[in-house]
Design a protein around this motif. Sequence first.
Motif: not given
Length: 102
Positions: A96-102
């Motif tokens: 899953p995509a982490l909120p602080a990492r793009q």
Amino acid sequence: MRAQRSAGLHCERSVDALDRWISWARRCRIPAFVKLQKSIVKHRERILDAREHDLSNGLIESCNTKIRLITPMAYGFAFPEPLIALALISLGGHRPALPARQ
């Protein structure tokens, strides 16, 4: 059998090697080898089928070990769903995509 597979022995040679070992183990006076020989004779056909078709349960054992390592992380939760989610994230290939990492 594992050493024979890694050495590239053909199935027929593996059968001969297994039969020789069984013969030796029958004459052996070490109780553990005699017990192992009886177990191998009992399951001989399944062992040879696994060798012929190059089957192994190594991947399943690896997953079981990883789940055992994940289980303590889920002890604080009241339901099994967090453990299932941790196992799926760890073993399912979902990243899953982490909120602080793009």
